[in-house]
Design a protein around this motif. Sequence first.
Motif, PDB file in Angstrom:
ATOM      1  N   ALA A 164       0.835  -1.207   0.000  1.00 35.73           N
ATOM      2  CA  ALA A 164       0.000   0.000   0.000  1.00 35.73           C
ATOM      3  C   ALA A 164       0.869   1.256   0.000  1.00 35.73           C
ATOM      4  O   ALA A 164       0.595   2.222  -0.735  1.00 35.73           O
ATOM      5  N   PHE A 165       1.927   1.236   0.805  1.00 40.20           N
ATOM      6  CA  PHE A 165       2.811   2.403   0.833  1.00 40.20           C
ATOM      7  C   PHE A 165       3.720   2.462  -0.389  1.00 40.20           C
ATOM      8  O   PHE A 165       4.240   3.534  -0.721  1.00 40.20           O
ATOM      9  N   THR A 166       3.903   1.331  -1.067  1.00 38.83           N
ATOM     10  CA  THR A 166       4.552   1.379  -2.367  1.00 38.83           C
ATOM     11  C   THR A 166       3.704   2.207  -3.324  1.00 38.83           C
ATOM     12  O   THR A 166       4.214   3.015  -4.110  1.00 38.83           O
ATOM     13  N   MET A 167       2.382   2.010  -3.221  1.00 42.88           N
ATOM     14  CA  MET A 167       1.473   2.786  -4.056  1.00 42.88           C
ATOM     15  C   MET A 167       1.517   4.268  -3.671  1.00 42.88           C
ATOM     16  O   MET A 167       1.480   5.149  -4.531  1.00 42.88           O
ATOM     17  N   VAL A 168       1.590   4.549  -2.365  1.00 45.49           N
ATOM     18  CA  VAL A 168       1.703   5.935  -1.907  1.00 45.49           C
ATOM     19  C   VAL A 168       2.979   6.568  -2.466  1.00 45.49           C
ATOM     20  O   VAL A 168       2.974   7.727  -2.910  1.00 45.49           O
ATOM     21  N   ALA A 169       4.065   5.801  -2.438  1.00 44.34           N
ATOM     22  CA  ALA A 169       5.337   6.300  -2.963  1.00 44.34           C
ATOM     23  C   ALA A 169       5.225   6.624  -4.452  1.00 44.34           C
ATOM     24  O   ALA A 169       5.697   7.669  -4.919  1.00 44.34           O
ATOM     25  N   ALA A 281      -0.253  12.699 -19.466  1.00 41.79           N
ATOM     26  CA  ALA A 281      -0.687  11.300 -19.334  1.00 41.79           C
ATOM     27  C   ALA A 281       0.416  10.410 -18.792  1.00 41.79           C
ATOM     28  O   ALA A 281       0.145   9.391 -18.155  1.00 41.79           O
ATOM     29  N   LYS A 282       1.700  10.791 -19.027  1.00 39.54           N
ATOM     30  CA  LYS A 282       2.790   9.951 -18.526  1.00 39.54           C
ATOM     31  C   LYS A 282       2.931  10.028 -17.013  1.00 39.54           C
ATOM     32  O   LYS A 282       3.673   9.255 -16.412  1.00 39.54           O
ATOM     33  N   ALA A 283       2.201  10.949 -16.386  1.00 41.26           N
ATOM     34  CA  ALA A 283       2.099  10.974 -14.922  1.00 41.26           C
ATOM     35  C   ALA A 283       0.703  10.550 -14.467  1.00 41.26           C
ATOM     36  O   ALA A 283       0.548   9.897 -13.443  1.00 41.26           O
ATOM     37  N   LEU A 284      -0.325  10.905 -15.255  1.00 40.09           N
ATOM     38  CA  LEU A 284      -1.709  10.635 -14.849  1.00 40.09           C
ATOM     39  C   LEU A 284      -2.068   9.157 -14.956  1.00 40.09           C
ATOM     40  O   LEU A 284      -2.693   8.593 -14.050  1.00 40.09           O
ATOM     41  N   VAL A 285      -1.683   8.506 -16.052  1.00 36.39           N
ATOM     42  CA  VAL A 285      -2.006   7.088 -16.222  1.00 36.39           C
ATOM     43  C   VAL A 285      -1.352   6.230 -15.135  1.00 36.39           C
ATOM     44  O   VAL A 285      -2.025   5.395 -14.518  1.00 36.39           O
ATOM     45  N   PRO A 286      -0.041   6.389 -14.850  1.00 34.67           N
ATOM     46  CA  PRO A 286       0.541   5.634 -13.731  1.00 34.67           C
ATOM     47  C   PRO A 286      -0.129   5.946 -12.402  1.00 34.67           C
ATOM     48  O   PRO A 286      -0.287   5.055 -11.553  1.00 34.67           O
ATOM     49  N   ALA A 287      -0.538   7.189 -12.200  1.00 40.25           N
ATOM     50  CA  ALA A 287      -1.195   7.555 -10.944  1.00 40.25           C
ATOM     51  C   ALA A 287      -2.496   6.780 -10.759  1.00 40.25           C
ATOM     52  O   ALA A 287      -2.808   6.313  -9.648  1.00 40.25           O
ATOM     53  N   ILE A 288      -3.260   6.617 -11.830  1.00 37.24           N
ATOM     54  CA  ILE A 288      -4.506   5.844 -11.747  1.00 37.24           C
ATOM     55  C   ILE A 288      -4.208   4.395 -11.394  1.00 37.24           C
ATOM     56  O   ILE A 288      -4.911   3.785 -10.580  1.00 37.24           O
ATOM     57  N   ILE A 289      -3.158   3.852 -11.989  1.00 41.11           N
ATOM     58  CA  ILE A 289      -2.768   2.469 -11.675  1.00 41.11           C
ATOM     59  C   ILE A 289      -2.498   2.317 -10.184  1.00 41.11           C
ATOM     60  O   ILE A 289      -2.978   1.374  -9.531  1.00 41.11           O
ATOM     61  N   TYR A 290      -1.763   3.257  -9.614  1.00 37.70           N
ATOM     62  CA  TYR A 290      -1.355   3.106  -8.220  1.00 37.70           C
ATOM     63  C   TYR A 290      -2.460   3.478  -7.231  1.00 37.70           C
ATOM     64  O   TYR A 290      -2.465   2.987  -6.107  1.00 37.70           O
ATOM     65  N   ILE A 291      -3.403   4.305  -7.645  1.00 36.95           N
ATOM     66  CA  ILE A 291      -4.547   4.572  -6.776  1.00 36.95           C
ATOM     67  C   ILE A 291      -5.384   3.309  -6.619  1.00 36.95           C
ATOM     68  O   ILE A 291      -5.757   2.921  -5.502  1.00 36.95           O
ATOM     69  N   SER A 292      -5.688   2.643  -7.725  1.00 36.62           N
ATOM     70  CA  SER A 292      -6.483   1.413  -7.645  1.00 36.62           C
ATOM     71  C   SER A 292      -5.715   0.314  -6.920  1.00 36.62           C
ATOM     72  O   SER A 292      -6.286  -0.462  -6.152  1.00 36.62           O
ATOM     73  N   SER A 293      -4.404   0.260  -7.122  1.00 35.15           N
ATOM     74  CA  SER A 293      -3.586  -0.735  -6.422  1.00 35.15           C
ATOM     75  C   SER A 293      -3.551  -0.465  -4.923  1.00 35.15           C
ATOM     76  O   SER A 293      -3.592  -1.391  -4.102  1.00 35.15           O
ATOM     77  N   VAL A 295      -5.917   0.995  -3.118  1.00 35.04           N
ATOM     78  CA  VAL A 295      -7.216   0.616  -2.546  1.00 35.04           C
ATOM     79  C   VAL A 295      -7.292  -0.886  -2.328  1.00 35.04           C
ATOM     80  O   VAL A 295      -7.725  -1.359  -1.262  1.00 35.04           O
ATOM     81  N   ILE A 296      -6.863  -1.666  -3.308  1.00 31.00           N
ATOM     82  CA  ILE A 296      -6.906  -3.125  -3.183  1.00 31.00           C
ATOM     83  C   ILE A 296      -5.970  -3.612  -2.079  1.00 31.00           C
ATOM     84  O   ILE A 296      -6.298  -4.527  -1.318  1.00 31.00           O
TER      85      ILE A 296
END
Length: 454
Positions: A164-169, A281-293, A295-296
Motif C-alpha cells: 500500500a505504501f509502495t502505491m503511496v510512494a 498522461a505519462k504521470a496521470l495514467v501511472p497515478a490511476i494504476i497506483y490509486i487502484s492498487s 485501494v486493493i
Amino acid sequence: MGDDIEDDISHPNPVGRLSVFYYGVGHMLNDITAACWFTYLLLFLTDIGLSPRDAATVMLSGQIADGFATIFSGELIDRFGHFKIWHGAGSVLVAISFSSVFGGCWPCEIFANHSSTIETVSYSVFAAIFNVGWAATQVSHMSMMNCISLNSTSRVVMASCRNAFTMVANLSLYAVALIVFNVSEAKTHADIENQYRWIAYLSIFIGCCFVGLFHLGTKEPRLKISVHGNCCSRVSWTYWFKKILYYQVGIVYLLTRLVQNVSQAYLAFYVINDLRMAQSAKALVPAIIYISSFVISIIMQEISWTGQRLKAYYSAGGILWIFCGASIFLLPRSMSGFMYVISICIGIANALMTVTGISMQSVLVGSDLNGCAFVCGSLSFVDKISCGLALYALQSFQSMSPKVQNSLSTNYISVTRCGLGLVPAFCSLVGVAVTYTMKLNTPCSKPLMEPLLE
C-alpha cells in the motif's frame, strides 16, 4: 504454564496495527526512487541524447549491481543480524547517490567531453552505486517481516501494508512529476536534466521522511523462545535448494516482478509514442494504476489468509493482467481514452499479484528465520538480473521497430506495445500455471522460535 507457552508458540499472536503501519512505511524511499528508475530512466536518457541501447546498458548495469548486492546483503544479514543498521545504511547510500543518476554527467563536465561513451559509463557507475544501497535496504526490510511474527495472516497484512505504501510512494512521485513537468518547460538537454534533478531531490526528501518514521516506530526483532536450543544456528543454502517450493516461489516472484517492472518501464513510452496522449498522461495514467492498487492493498489487509487463498488471489491477478495485456496490444490510437479504464484493472492486478507473491516467500521461510535473508536476497538476485536483461533485449530492438500506424494493421507493432502488453501477459500466464502446482501450508505446526518486537 508449560501448555500455555506451547500454545502461544503454535498460535502466535497477530501484530498490532500500529506496528504494521510503522513497518509498512519503511520501504518508501526505495519505492519512490524505484518508481522513478523504472518509469523515467530510459525516457530521460533517450531524451538527453543517448541511444536506446546505451540507455538500456545503464539500466542493466544498475540491475546487475543490485542483483549481486542482494546476494551479499542476504548472506551478511543472516550471519550478523541487525536489520535496522543495514536498512539505515542502505537508505543513506540511496539518498546520496540517487540524485546523481538524474543529475547530469559530472565526468563530462570535468573532462569537457560529452561523448556517448563517457556519458554511458558515468550514468552506469552512479546507477550501480544507487542499486547497491537499494538492495541492502530491500533485503533487510523484506526479511525483517518474517522475524516480526510467525503469524501467517500478520505476515500477509504486513506485505499488504508495505505494498500500500509502495502505491503511496508511486503516487507521490507522479504528483511531483506532474507539477515539475507543468511548471518547468524543457527545451534543451540542460532543461531536461534540471526537471529530473528536481524530481529526484523531492523524491528523496519524501522517502527520507518515511524512513525516519520507520526507524522511530519499529524496533529490532529479537528471538524470544528457542524450542531446540540454538537460536543462532544458521540455515544452510543447500537446505533451500532441496525444496521444490523454493523454486516454485522463486519463479512466481521473478515473473511477478517482470510483470511490474517491464510494464512500468514502457508505460510512459506507450502513452506518449504509441497512443499520442498528452504529456500529462505519462504521470496521470501511472497515478490511476497506483490509486487502484493502493485501494486493493488496503482491502487485502482485512482478509484472513491461508495458502489456498494466496493461490486464488494470485491467479485472479494474473488472469486479469492477461486480459489487460491483450487489450494494450490491440488498443488503437483512436481509442486511447480507454487506457484509463485499463489502468484501473492493471492496478488491481498488480496489487493482487505483488502482495500474494511476496507472501509466498513468508510461507516458504516459515519458522526457518535464520535463512530468511538468503531467501529474499537470492530471489531478488534472479529478479534484478532478469529484469535488466529483459529491458536490455527489448531496447536493443527499439530502433528496429516498425513505425506505429494510425490504425490497426499487420505492421501495427512496436517494442513498447510488446513490452507493456505481451511480455506481462505471458509472464502472468506462466505465473498462474506455476502457482497451481504449489503446495502452500501456512499453519506453523512446529515453529522453532517466536520472534517479538520489544
